[in-house]
Design an enzyme around this catalytic site. Structure first.
Site, PDB file in Angstrom:
ATOM      1  N   THR A   1      -4.861  -0.042  -0.453  1.00  0.00           N
ATOM      2  CA  THR A   1      -3.095   0.525  -0.020  1.00  0.00           C
ATOM      3  C   THR A   1      -2.193  -0.020  -0.514  1.00  0.00           C
ATOM      4  O   THR A   1      -1.013   0.126  -1.663  1.00  0.00           O
ATOM      5  CB  THR A   1      -2.800   0.682   1.305  1.00  0.00           C
ATOM      6  OG1 THR A   1      -3.261   1.372   2.399  1.00  0.00           O
ATOM      7  CG2 THR A   1      -1.888   1.302   1.685  1.00  0.00           C
TER       8      THR A   1
ATOM      9  N   LYS B   1      -2.557  -2.883   7.650  1.00  0.00           N
ATOM     10  CA  LYS B   1      -2.305  -2.720   6.015  1.00  0.00           C
ATOM     11  C   LYS B   1      -1.560  -2.501   5.130  1.00  0.00           C
ATOM     12  O   LYS B   1      -0.997  -2.076   4.564  1.00  0.00           O
ATOM     13  CB  LYS B   1      -3.992  -2.369   5.608  1.00  0.00           C
ATOM     14  CG  LYS B   1      -4.384  -0.701   6.126  1.00  0.00           C
ATOM     15  CD  LYS B   1      -3.519   0.158   4.793  1.00  0.00           C
ATOM     16  CE  LYS B   1      -3.606   1.455   5.465  1.00  0.00           C
ATOM     17  NZ  LYS B   1      -3.168   2.794   4.910  1.00  0.00           N
TER      18      LYS B   1
HETATM   19  O1  13P Z   1      -4.156   4.889   3.934  1.00  0.00           O
HETATM   20  C1  13P Z   1      -4.452   5.125   3.689  1.00  0.00           C
HETATM   21  C2  13P Z   1      -5.161   4.917   2.851  1.00  0.00           C
HETATM   22  O2  13P Z   1      -6.599   4.037   2.844  1.00  0.00           O
HETATM   23  C3  13P Z   1      -2.615   5.825   2.831  1.00  0.00           C
HETATM   24  O3  13P Z   1      -1.954   4.554   2.415  1.00  0.00           O
HETATM   25  P1  13P Z   1      -0.507   5.555   2.906  1.00  0.00           P
HETATM   26  O4  13P Z   1      -0.485   6.001   3.753  1.00  0.00           O
HETATM   27  O5  13P Z   1      -0.068   4.060   2.249  1.00  0.00           O
HETATM   28  O6  13P Z   1      -0.774   6.331   0.918  1.00  0.00           O
END
Ligand code: 13P
Ligand code: NDP
Length: 338
Positions: A249, A192
């Site tokens: 995300t 993701k």
């Molecule tokens: O995994 C995350 C939210 O579930 C955090 O995502 P980021 O690392 O892009 O901040």
């Protein structure tokens, strides 16, 4: 009372340590920085990673990993993917009893193509591993520390171990489900981030909601295609650790991956973006790993491939989007059959 430590005092390690301390567990947070441990113990803050947050007074920090490991029956590993092997090396020297390991990192190691649970299993002595459980799902640290309702999944083939982790973390604002599909959970959580970088680029180019919906939907299709070919349960990818985490995300201003993509879309170069972020952007290294996995398993992953060309072959984001749009005509649903 269960004794727990969290290794890694970035935003996620600190937020999870806060959940455990608030749940009443005897919790130690390990940081490799002495000054940060002192700040957490004396001021109850972690200004670099969670500037607005006051940490619970029963949460203690240490910069001595031996103390953290000796303290604990459960160890939560919360460092970025690229630091996992180094932290395992440090732990080996201090382990002397069976421990339940929980990992919360969302990445895949490029070149070896190992998942985090596989790196832990091969790096730590088997006689000291009770089980390895993955905790993953749509959960930005910034919202967890505000006690905003959050749902995640604890995954382990041994469901009792997953349930133990469910019990450790679960509370009124942090709801934990279980799943036996470790591979599906880890693939969804890692990939993701790749799609979130692409969604950030799309927003940085000022493309609108149509483009973002397309990236999320077709992103999920390619994540599922790869994950199922590797042995994951198709339903896992429409759950919290798949679609759920993909949505949060790709759409949240808290996401470091989305924010990094956004800057790339506005024309900034990759190294400048990473220097400016100051926090881990897992999707960059994972894009390389995902591209390699797509080749290895002979799975079409057009968004991943386009992003790879932007990150590592210096292709302009707009040129990569144009090439994506002009790919050969496809059927939507046949393409989803694995
Ligand atoms: O995994 C995350 C939210 O579930 C955090 O995502 P980021 O690392 O892009 O901040
Ligand atoms: N932030 C979030 O909301 C969420 C993050 N995650 C995942 O959790 C993992 C950690 O992310 P996050 O906490 O956000 O990252 P951050 O960038 O906020 O913090 C990373 C932390 O790890 C430390 N670190 C880096 N390398 C080492 C090392 N070699 N030895 C010891 N400590 C090290 C950093 O120390 P230093 O300060 O010295 O750099 C820092 O404290 C990632 O895989 C991420 O995908 C999962 C869910 C939510």
């Amino acid at each position: 009372m269960e004794k727990v430590c969290v290794l890694g005092a970035g935003s996620w390690g600190t937020a999870l340590a806060m959940v455990l301390a608030e749940n009443g567990y005897d919790t130690l947070l390990w940081t490799h920085r002495t000054d940060q441990a002192e700040e957490i113990n004396s001021l109850h803050t972690n200004r670099k990673y969670l500037p607005e947050t006051v940490l619970p007074e029963n949460l203690y920090a240490t910069s001595d990993i031996a103390e953290a490991v000796a303290h604990s029956e459960t160890i939560v590993v919360a460092v970025p993917t690229k630091a996992i092997r180094e932290v395992c090396e440090k732990m080996i020297a201090t382990l002397d009893k069976k421990v339940l390991f929980v990992h919360v990192s969302k990445g895949i190691e490029p070149d070896t193509l190992k998942l985090i649970s596989e790196i832990l299993a091969e790096s730590l002595p088997a006689e000291f591993i009770e089980e390895i459980v993955v905790l993953s799902g749509p959960s930005h640290a910034e919202e967890v520390v505000l006690h905003h309702p959050t749902t995640v999944t604890a995954a382990c083939a041994n469901i009792e171990a997953a349930e133990k982790v469910q019990d450790l973390f679960m509370n009124q604002f942090f709801r934990v489900y279980t799943n036996k599909d470790v591979l599906g959970v880890e693939i969804g959580g890692a990939l993701k981030n790749v799609i979130a970088l692409a969604a950030g680029i799309s927003d940085g180019l000022n493309y609108g909601d149509n483009a973002k919906a397309a990236l999320i939907t077709r992103g999920l299709a390619e994540i599922t295609r790869l994950g199922v070919k590797m042995g994951g349960n198709p339903f896992t990818f429409s759950g919290l650790t798949g679609m759920g985490d993909l949505i949060v995300t790709c759409t949240s201003v808290h996401s470091r991956n989305w924010r990094a993509g956004n800057l790339l879309g506005q024309g900034m170069k990759l190294q400048e973006v990473l220097d400016q972020m100051g926090m881990v952007v897992e999707g960059v290294r994972t894009t390389k790993a995902a591209y390699q996995l797509a080749e290895k398993h002979d799975v079409a992953m057009p968004i991943t491939t386009a992003l790879y060309s932007v990150l590592f072959s210096d292709i302009e984001p707009k040129v990569a989007v144009d090439a994506l749009m002009m790919r050969m005509k496809k059927r939507e649903i046949d393409d989803m059959i694995y």
